[in-house]
Structures are given as structure tokens and as C-alpha cells.
Design a protein around this motif. Structure first.
Motif, PDB file in Angstrom:
ATOM      1  N   ALA A 156       9.177  -2.823  24.924  1.00 50.16           N
ATOM      2  CA  ALA A 156       9.128  -3.730  23.770  1.00 50.16           C
ATOM      3  C   ALA A 156       7.899  -3.442  22.922  1.00 50.16           C
ATOM      4  O   ALA A 156       7.958  -3.482  21.686  1.00 50.16           O
ATOM      5  N   ALA A 157       6.773  -3.137  23.570  1.00 51.84           N
ATOM      6  CA  ALA A 157       5.544  -2.807  22.834  1.00 51.84           C
ATOM      7  C   ALA A 157       5.746  -1.541  22.006  1.00 51.84           C
ATOM      8  O   ALA A 157       5.313  -1.472  20.847  1.00 51.84           O
ATOM      9  N   TYR A 158       6.433  -0.550  22.599  1.00 49.43           N
ATOM     10  CA  TYR A 158       6.700   0.668  21.830  1.00 49.43           C
ATOM     11  C   TYR A 158       7.649   0.368  20.672  1.00 49.43           C
ATOM     12  O   TYR A 158       7.481   0.906  19.562  1.00 49.43           O
ATOM     13  N   ALA A 159       8.656  -0.483  20.907  1.00 46.05           N
ATOM     14  CA  ALA A 159       9.596  -0.841  19.844  1.00 46.05           C
ATOM     15  C   ALA A 159       8.866  -1.524  18.688  1.00 46.05           C
ATOM     16  O   ALA A 159       9.160  -1.280  17.513  1.00 46.05           O
ATOM     17  N   PHE A 160       7.910  -2.383  19.017  1.00 43.58           N
ATOM     18  CA  PHE A 160       7.101  -3.058  18.009  1.00 43.58           C
ATOM     19  C   PHE A 160       6.274  -2.033  17.232  1.00 43.58           C
ATOM     20  O   PHE A 160       6.224  -2.068  15.994  1.00 43.58           O
ATOM     21  N   TYR A 161       5.640  -1.120  17.961  1.00 38.91           N
ATOM     22  CA  TYR A 161       4.873  -0.026  17.349  1.00 38.91           C
ATOM     23  C   TYR A 161       5.770   0.800  16.426  1.00 38.91           C
ATOM     24  O   TYR A 161       5.400   1.129  15.293  1.00 38.91           O
ATOM     25  N   PHE A 162       6.967   1.105  16.903  1.00 37.41           N
ATOM     26  CA  PHE A 162       7.926   1.924  16.164  1.00 37.41           C
ATOM     27  C   PHE A 162       8.302   1.252  14.844  1.00 37.41           C
ATOM     28  O   PHE A 162       8.321   1.890  13.782  1.00 37.41           O
ATOM     29  N   GLN A 163       8.575  -0.059  14.886  1.00 35.52           N
ATOM     30  CA  GLN A 163       8.966  -0.785  13.674  1.00 35.52           C
ATOM     31  C   GLN A 163       7.855  -0.789  12.632  1.00 35.52           C
ATOM     32  O   GLN A 163       8.115  -0.635  11.433  1.00 35.52           O
ATOM     33  N   LEU A 164       6.627  -0.976  13.081  1.00 33.43           N
ATOM     34  CA  LEU A 164       5.506  -0.997  12.140  1.00 33.43           C
ATOM     35  C   LEU A 164       5.264   0.385  11.547  1.00 33.43           C
ATOM     36  O   LEU A 164       4.898   0.511  10.368  1.00 33.43           O
ATOM     37  N   LYS A 165       5.459   1.427  12.342  1.00 32.55           N
ATOM     38  CA  LYS A 165       5.343   2.796  11.824  1.00 32.55           C
ATOM     39  C   LYS A 165       6.388   3.047  10.741  1.00 32.55           C
ATOM     40  O   LYS A 165       6.094   3.635   9.685  1.00 32.55           O
ATOM     41  N   ILE A 166       7.616   2.619  11.005  1.00 28.45           N
ATOM     42  CA  ILE A 166       8.699   2.765  10.030  1.00 28.45           C
ATOM     43  C   ILE A 166       8.337   2.028   8.740  1.00 28.45           C
ATOM     44  O   ILE A 166       8.533   2.543   7.630  1.00 28.45           O
ATOM     45  N   ALA A 167       7.795   0.815   8.869  1.00 32.53           N
ATOM     46  CA  ALA A 167       7.415   0.025   7.691  1.00 32.53           C
ATOM     47  C   ALA A 167       6.379   0.759   6.850  1.00 32.53           C
ATOM     48  O   ALA A 167       6.439   0.748   5.611  1.00 32.53           O
ATOM     49  N   SER A 168       5.424   1.419   7.502  1.00 32.56           N
ATOM     50  CA  SER A 168       4.390   2.147   6.757  1.00 32.56           C
ATOM     51  C   SER A 168       4.975   3.367   6.052  1.00 32.56           C
ATOM     52  O   SER A 168       4.593   3.674   4.919  1.00 32.56           O
ATOM     53  N   PHE A 169       5.928   4.038   6.700  1.00 25.93           N
ATOM     54  CA  PHE A 169       6.578   5.191   6.067  1.00 25.93           C
ATOM     55  C   PHE A 169       7.454   4.754   4.885  1.00 25.93           C
ATOM     56  O   PHE A 169       7.491   5.425   3.843  1.00 25.93           O
ATOM     57  N   LEU A 170       8.152   3.629   5.050  1.00 23.45           N
ATOM     58  CA  LEU A 170       8.967   3.102   3.950  1.00 23.45           C
ATOM     59  C   LEU A 170       8.093   2.764   2.748  1.00 23.45           C
ATOM     60  O   LEU A 170       8.452   3.042   1.601  1.00 23.45           O
ATOM     61  N   ALA A 171       6.930   2.162   3.012  1.00 26.14           N
ATOM     62  CA  ALA A 171       6.019   1.810   1.926  1.00 26.14           C
ATOM     63  C   ALA A 171       5.534   3.046   1.174  1.00 26.14           C
ATOM     64  O   ALA A 171       5.302   2.998  -0.036  1.00 26.14           O
ATOM     65  N   ASP A 172       5.414   4.153   1.881  1.00 27.78           N
ATOM     66  CA  ASP A 172       4.964   5.402   1.257  1.00 27.78           C
ATOM     67  C   ASP A 172       6.099   6.168   0.568  1.00 27.78           C
ATOM     68  O   ASP A 172       5.884   7.265   0.051  1.00 27.78           O
TER      69      ASP A 172
ATOM     70  N   ASN B 198       0.858  -1.184   0.000  1.00 32.47           N
ATOM     71  CA  ASN B 198       0.000   0.000   0.000  1.00 32.47           C
ATOM     72  C   ASN B 198       0.895   1.236   0.000  1.00 32.47           C
ATOM     73  O   ASN B 198       1.470   1.602   1.020  1.00 32.47           O
ATOM     74  N   GLN B 199       1.012   1.860  -1.166  1.00 32.92           N
ATOM     75  CA  GLN B 199       1.870   3.034  -1.309  1.00 32.92           C
ATOM     76  C   GLN B 199       1.003   4.268  -1.513  1.00 32.92           C
ATOM     77  O   GLN B 199       0.461   4.486  -2.593  1.00 32.92           O
ATOM     78  N   ASN B 200       0.873   5.037  -0.425  1.00 30.46           N
ATOM     79  CA  ASN B 200       0.059   6.256  -0.458  1.00 30.46           C
ATOM     80  C   ASN B 200      -1.364   5.992  -0.951  1.00 30.46           C
ATOM     81  O   ASN B 200      -1.912   6.747  -1.749  1.00 30.46           O
ATOM     82  N   GLY B 201      -1.936   4.892  -0.472  1.00 30.03           N
ATOM     83  CA  GLY B 201      -3.326   4.578  -0.813  1.00 30.03           C
ATOM     84  C   GLY B 201      -3.513   3.747  -2.058  1.00 30.03           C
ATOM     85  O   GLY B 201      -4.640   3.363  -2.388  1.00 30.03           O
ATOM     86  N   HIS B 202      -2.425   3.450  -2.777  1.00 34.60           N
ATOM     87  CA  HIS B 202      -2.506   2.640  -3.996  1.00 34.60           C
ATOM     88  C   HIS B 202      -1.762   1.325  -3.770  1.00 34.60           C
ATOM     89  O   HIS B 202      -0.583   1.323  -3.416  1.00 34.60           O
ATOM     90  N   VAL B 203      -2.446   0.199  -3.975  1.00 37.23           N
ATOM     91  CA  VAL B 203      -1.832  -1.114  -3.781  1.00 37.23           C
ATOM     92  C   VAL B 203      -1.107  -1.524  -5.058  1.00 37.23           C
ATOM     93  O   VAL B 203      -1.699  -1.570  -6.140  1.00 37.23           O
ATOM     94  N   THR B 204       0.186  -1.801  -4.939  1.00 40.36           N
ATOM     95  CA  THR B 204       1.002  -2.173  -6.095  1.00 40.36           C
ATOM     96  C   THR B 204       1.684  -3.508  -5.848  1.00 40.36           C
ATOM     97  O   THR B 204       1.909  -3.912  -4.700  1.00 40.36           O
ATOM     98  N   LEU B 205       2.032  -4.188  -6.940  1.00 43.59           N
ATOM     99  CA  LEU B 205       2.688  -5.494  -6.877  1.00 43.59           C
ATOM    100  C   LEU B 205       4.193  -5.311  -7.046  1.00 43.59           C
ATOM    101  O   LEU B 205       4.651  -4.715  -8.021  1.00 43.59           O
ATOM    102  N   LYS B 206       4.966  -5.818  -6.083  1.00 36.66           N
ATOM    103  CA  LYS B 206       6.419  -5.704  -6.116  1.00 36.66           C
ATOM    104  C   LYS B 206       7.049  -7.061  -5.803  1.00 36.66           C
ATOM    105  O   LYS B 206       6.348  -8.051  -5.561  1.00 36.66           O
TER     106      LYS B 206
END
Length: 368
Positions: free
Chosen positions: A192-208, A86-94
Motif C-alpha cells: 500500500a505504501a508503494y501504491a501511495f508512492y506510485f500515485q504521487l509520482k504519477i501526479a507529478s509526471f501529469l503536472a509536468d 508546479n509544471q516543470n518548475g513554473h507554478v501556474t494557476l488552473k
């Protein structure tokens, strides 16, 4: 821990193989000709392979469903090396692969409220979905009379249960946390919960398409005592990626050297940090240190991820600054330029800059 995990996985797969074999022997008619037996065995192998693929999809789909229930938002869904992003609202195949994993579903977490983040259901989702589907297949089996259909369902059940067990019981598989191990580290541990949250946030920003240095998130150091926790150590590794993207090489090298010695940093993540260490040592003119880090073990790992951007960047730099081989470096550059299907274009931009720094260093060395 690593050996115990390997032994447990071997036992699970051996039991699954025995159960599948017994299922075939007890299900198929006993008056088959020898070539019918061969056809049945070939059928079993094909169905087992398909069942593994489908159970991987079911598992990751479970993470997505229970993530959505928990308030998460879809980021990416990967099965083997095919990934929907999901890149900025558009799902693409990679295309993207990670050794030791059959798939992965990443979700952007909801905002933290009252120091609480819903992590358990999202992490349990894959195991729960494997069990739910297996139970449904068990119920269908009681109504099936055709032996081949029964055997197919039976194989899906066995593989589904094994998938749930090997993901649900806490362990590290190929030095990667499984779902159960993540849950174990998250229980009663807010850091650890915050670290998990942090990693998923980073993943969403990378995808965008964000680069680490441009992400609207607070990168910060973790405390030394917390780095034996895998999730917190990974948060520190992401902080190192942030510093590398800002070209703050002196500061990040010290952090990398310390982080790679910690219990929480192992396997794939440690190897990738060693790749960054080699690059920085070379940029700073410490060729001997870089050679020591470039071990046979690391080279073996690199072969399994030969199209990964940071690895190509390190190999490019090594060819220029150690081997003094611009022709080899140019070939690596061509490979890098072919990463059109890589899902995180912000990383590509960052790696291009780092390769440019390496080339400028190479030219400077040749003009002195």
C-alpha cells in the motif's frame, strides 16, 4: 461503512451547528433589537463560510508543510476548483475540481530507500495543522474582549476541530479515503505504501505534461488478492490508464471489468473506470454492453463532472456510435476544446487521440 461514515459526519456537523449557535447566544449582548439579531445571524453565516474556506486552506497547507519536512516536493495545491500547479518548475494557476473534496495538496515523494517511504507525517499534516491553528485561536480567545471578535475566533476553532476530526478518524467520505483511512491502509503494508508512492509520482509526471505511456515509471499489474485495498486498487487503475493511452483496448477491458468488482474500487474512481469501459465497448462494437453500463447512477455522476476530459470523450463517442448524432458530438467537441485551464495537458493529448479513434470508427461504420 458508507452509512456509518454519513451518520458520523452528520453528527459532527450537527454538534458543530449547536456549538456555534450556543456560542452566539452566550457571547452577544442580550439587549439587542430583533434586527440586530438578524444582522448577527447573517454575520455568523458569512464568518462560518469564510472559516470553512480558511480551514480547508490550513488543512492542505499542513499537508504541504509536513510533506516538505518529510522530503517531498511541491506538485499542486487546490482549494475548491482553483489549483496551483508546479509544471516543470513554473507554478501556474488552473481550474480543476473533484466532487466530494474541498481541496487537495499533492507532493512528489522522495525516492524509496531501504524499502521505507515517509508517508505518515505527510498524511497527518492536514489534521495536525488544523489542530495547531485551533489551539492558537483558543489562546487568543482568552485575551479578547470584543464579542464579535471572540465569536469569530470561536467559530474558527469549532470548524477547525471538526475539520481535524472528520479528516483524522478513518472513514470514506463520498467513497473517497480521508487522511485517517489512508493512514490505516498504509500502516504495516509495504504494498500500500508503494501504491501511495506510485500515485504521487504519477501526479507529478501529469503536472509536468507527461502522458501515461511516456512516463519514466514501471507500470505493472497488481496481485488479485491485494485489490481490496483502496490504494493498491488505484495503482491498478493507473495501470489501466497506461494501457488505454497505448490503445491496448482488449487487454485493458478485461482488467477494468475485474477491477470495478473489487471492494477497493468504489465511488468516483469506479465511475471513471465505467466511463472508460463504455468507451472501449463502443470502439470494439459492443453497443449493447455499453448501454447496460450507462446507468442512471452513472449519468447522475457524470453531471457532477461534466467538464472532465474522459467523460467528454465518452459522451462524444456515445453520441457518434450509439445515437448516430454527429451534430451532438460536434457540440461536445467544442466543450472539450475549451478545456484550456485543465492542469494536465498530457491527458488532453491522449483524450484527443481517443476521440479521433471514435470518429474514425464512426466514419468506417458509415462507409460499410
Amino acid at each position: 461503512m458508507k452509512k456509518l461514515s454519513q451518520i458520523f459526519m452528520a453528527i459532527c456537523y450537527t454538534i458543530a451547528g449547536i456549538l456555534l449557535g450556543l456560542g452566539m447566544v452566550n457571547t452577544l449582548p442580550g439587549d439587542l433589537y430583533w434586527y440586530d439579531d438578524l444582522i448577527a445571524m447573517a454575520f455568523m453565516v458569512v464568518v462560518a463560510y469564510v472559516a470553512i474556506m480558511i480551514q480547508v486552506i490550513v488543512h492542505e497547507f499542513g499537508h504541504m508543510v509536513f510533506g516538505l519536512i518529510s522530503g517531498y516536493h511541491f506538485v499542486s495545491f487546490r482549494v475548491f476548483n482553483i489549483i496551483l500547479v508546479n509544471q516543470n518548475g513554473h507554478v501556474t494557476l488552473k481550474r480543476y475540481s473533484l466532487p466530494g473534496t474541498g481541496g487537495q495538496c499533492l507532493m512528489a515523494p522522495p525516492d524509496i530507500k531501504d524499502d521505507h517511504m515517509p508517508v505518515m507525517l505527510y498524511n497527518l499534516g492536514g489534521v495536525l495543522m488544523n489542530m495547531i491553528v485551533s489551539i492558537i485561536f483558543i489562546m487568543i480567545c482568552f485575551k479578547v474582549e470584543d464579542p464579535f471578535i471572540f465569536l469569530t475566533l470561536y467559530m474558527f476553532i469549532v470548524i477547525g476541530i471538526v475539520t481535524a476530526i472528520t479528516n483524522g478518524i478513518p472513514m470514506q467520505v463520498n467513497n473517497i479515503n480521508n487522511d485517517g483511512y489512508n493512514i490505516l491502509e498504509l500502516r504495516h503494508n509495504n504494498k500500500a505504501a508503494y501504491a501511495f508512492y506510485f500515485q504521487l509520482k504519477i501526479a507529478s509526471f501529469l503536472a509536468d505534461g507527461y502522458r501515461y505511456k511516456d512516463m519514466p515509471i514501471d507500470f505493472k499489474l497488481c496481485k488479485e488478492d491485494d485489490l481490496d485495498n483502496c490504494l493498491i486498487a488505484m495503482q491498478q487503475a493507473l495501470y489501466c490508464s497506461y494501457l488505454i493511452d497505448k490503445h491496448e483496448f482488449a487487454e485493458v477491458l478485461e482488467l477494468l471489468n475485474n477491477l470495478t468488482s473489487k471492494k477497493g474500487m468504489s465511488g468516483i474512481n469506479k465511475y471513471l473506470l465505467d466511463v472508460d469501459r463504455i468507451y472501449i465497448e463502443l470502439i470494439q462494437g459492443n453497443t449493447d454492453n455499453a448501454k447496460k453500463l450507462y446507468t442512471r447512477e452513472l449519468q447522475k455522476f457524470i453531471k457532477s463532472m461534466k467538464r472532465y476530459p474522459s467523460i467528454l470523450r465518452m459522451q462524444y463517442t456515445y453520441a457518434l456510435l450509439v445515437e448516430d448524432n454527429q451534430e451532438k458530438a460536434d457540440k461536445i467537441q467544442i466543450k472539450f476544446n475549451k478545456l484550456k485551464h485543465y492542469p494536465y495537458m498530457g491527458e488532453i493529448q491522449s483524450e484527443e487521440e481517443l476521440m479521433s479513434i471514435a470518429f474514425k470508427t464512426f466514419l468506417r461504420n458509415h462507409t460499410v
